[in-house]
Enzyme design. Structure first.
Site, PDB file in Angstrom:
ATOM      1  N   SER A 107       2.822  80.352  -7.024  1.00 22.86           N
ATOM      2  CA  SER A 107       3.255  78.967  -6.864  1.00 22.86           C
ATOM      3  C   SER A 107       2.552  78.331  -5.671  1.00 22.86           C
ATOM      4  O   SER A 107       1.331  78.372  -5.574  1.00 22.86           O
ATOM      5  CB  SER A 107       4.781  78.912  -6.741  1.00 22.86           C
ATOM      6  N   ASP A 148       4.348  78.182 -13.876  1.00 20.10           N
ATOM      7  CA  ASP A 148       4.682  78.773 -12.579  1.00 20.10           C
ATOM      8  C   ASP A 148       4.947  80.284 -12.643  1.00 20.10           C
ATOM      9  O   ASP A 148       5.822  80.740 -13.384  1.00 20.10           O
ATOM     10  CB  ASP A 148       5.926  78.059 -12.050  1.00 20.10           C
TER      11      ASP A 148
END
Length: 302
Positions: free
Chosen positions: A37, A178
């Site tokens: 991320s 993600d």
């Protein structure tokens, strides 16, 4: 091998930047950097900077690399519009009805900002082992790629693409989002690849932030809250597993070192209304947390 492991946390990654500054300016020289991320963004910037320094000076000054990362955040990430654009309600509604939903916000500003500061040559020639992780939406599996992968930058974009808020990234016919959906702190992968001395920097405290008022009718606020709850649990699990693994390895006669640096109290940053002061505040908090961890380590070793 020395590994710097950078967990996810959206714009709370500013805290991570402060910790990185403290850790690297105090002599830690990573041979591996792994990120998820926002940690993938910070990982990529450090890898790019290391590659640039090697090309220009044949050596890497990690304190300078961390300072460049800090400057990047302070100068370029000062408001929500720096990282995304809110899609119009009309287009959002039409795309949803037509099964063309591609996120509530468009992360193009962030992608353009990152691309502006990257060099494919610097990434390809970086002297550190680098991996970032993203989740394949179809299979549900997390995939880690290194800078030698021709789609590395796309995987980095995918790793930082928040589900529902941002669109999935298509890579070779597969959609990715993600990496924090599966692992928030990619320490398991770092250990599997040979890391023995690890500094793990997480953006979430052991406890979950409890807002005084929560407007669950605001879709972005609700998505962020659900994400915070999920991410907090996943990162706690990642860290708990790593600590147990290191303890077992040491008992088996294969000593490992693990330093976990994370906020003592939950961080708060409104993704829809932050400013440069908020980013600076988190960086300072991170630097302070990093220095406290270093001082504690020095006292223990005395």
């Amino acid at each position: 091998m020395k590994a710097l492991v950078l967990g996810g946390g959206s714009m709370k990654g500013a805290f991570q930047v402060g910790v990185i500054q403290a850790v690297l300016e105090n002599g830690f020289e990573p041979e591996m950097i792994y990120g998820i991320s926002v940690g993938a963004l910070n990982t990529t910037f450090l890898a790019n900077e290391a590659g640039r320094q090697m090309e220009e000076n044949k050596e890497v000054k990690w304190s300078l690399a961390s300072r460049r990362l800090l400057e990047f955040w302070i100068k370029n990430i000062t408001q929500p519009q720096d990282i995304s654009m809110l899609r119009s309600r009309v287009m959002l509604g039409m795309n949803t009805l037509m099964s063309r939903f591609d996120g509530i916000v468009d992360p193009l500003p962030l992608h353009q900002l990152i691309r502006k500061h990257l060099s494919d040559d610097h990434l390809a020639n970086t002297p550190v082992k680098v991996k970032v992780g993203a989740v394949n939406i179809g299979s549900g599996e997390i995939k880690y790629v290194s800078t030698s992968d021709k789609h590395y930058v796309d995987f980095m974009y995918a790793s930082s693409s928040i589900p529902m808020l941002m669109p999935a990234i298509e890579i070779e016919g597969q959609l990715y989002l993600d990496g924090g959906l599966r692992e928030v702190a990619p320490i398991r992968q770092a250990i599997e690849d040979g890391a023995t001395e690890i500094v793990l920097i997480a953006c979430h405290s052991p406890l979950l932030y409890q807002p005084e008022e929560l407007n669950t009718r605001n879709l972005i606020t609700l998505i962020e809250r659900v994400r915070d709850i999920t991410v907090n649990q996943i990162v706690n699990n990642n860290i708990g597993w790593a600590e147990s693994y290191v303890d077992r390895s040491t008992l088996r006669g294969k000593p490992m070192k693990l330093i976990v640096i994370r906020p003592n109290a939950p961080l708060f940053l409104d993704l829809q209304r932050f400013n440069s002061d908020d980013i600076s505040r988190l960086i300072i908090e991170g630097y302070r947390a990093g220095m406290e961890s270093i001082l504690k380590k020095e006292k223990v070793s005395e």
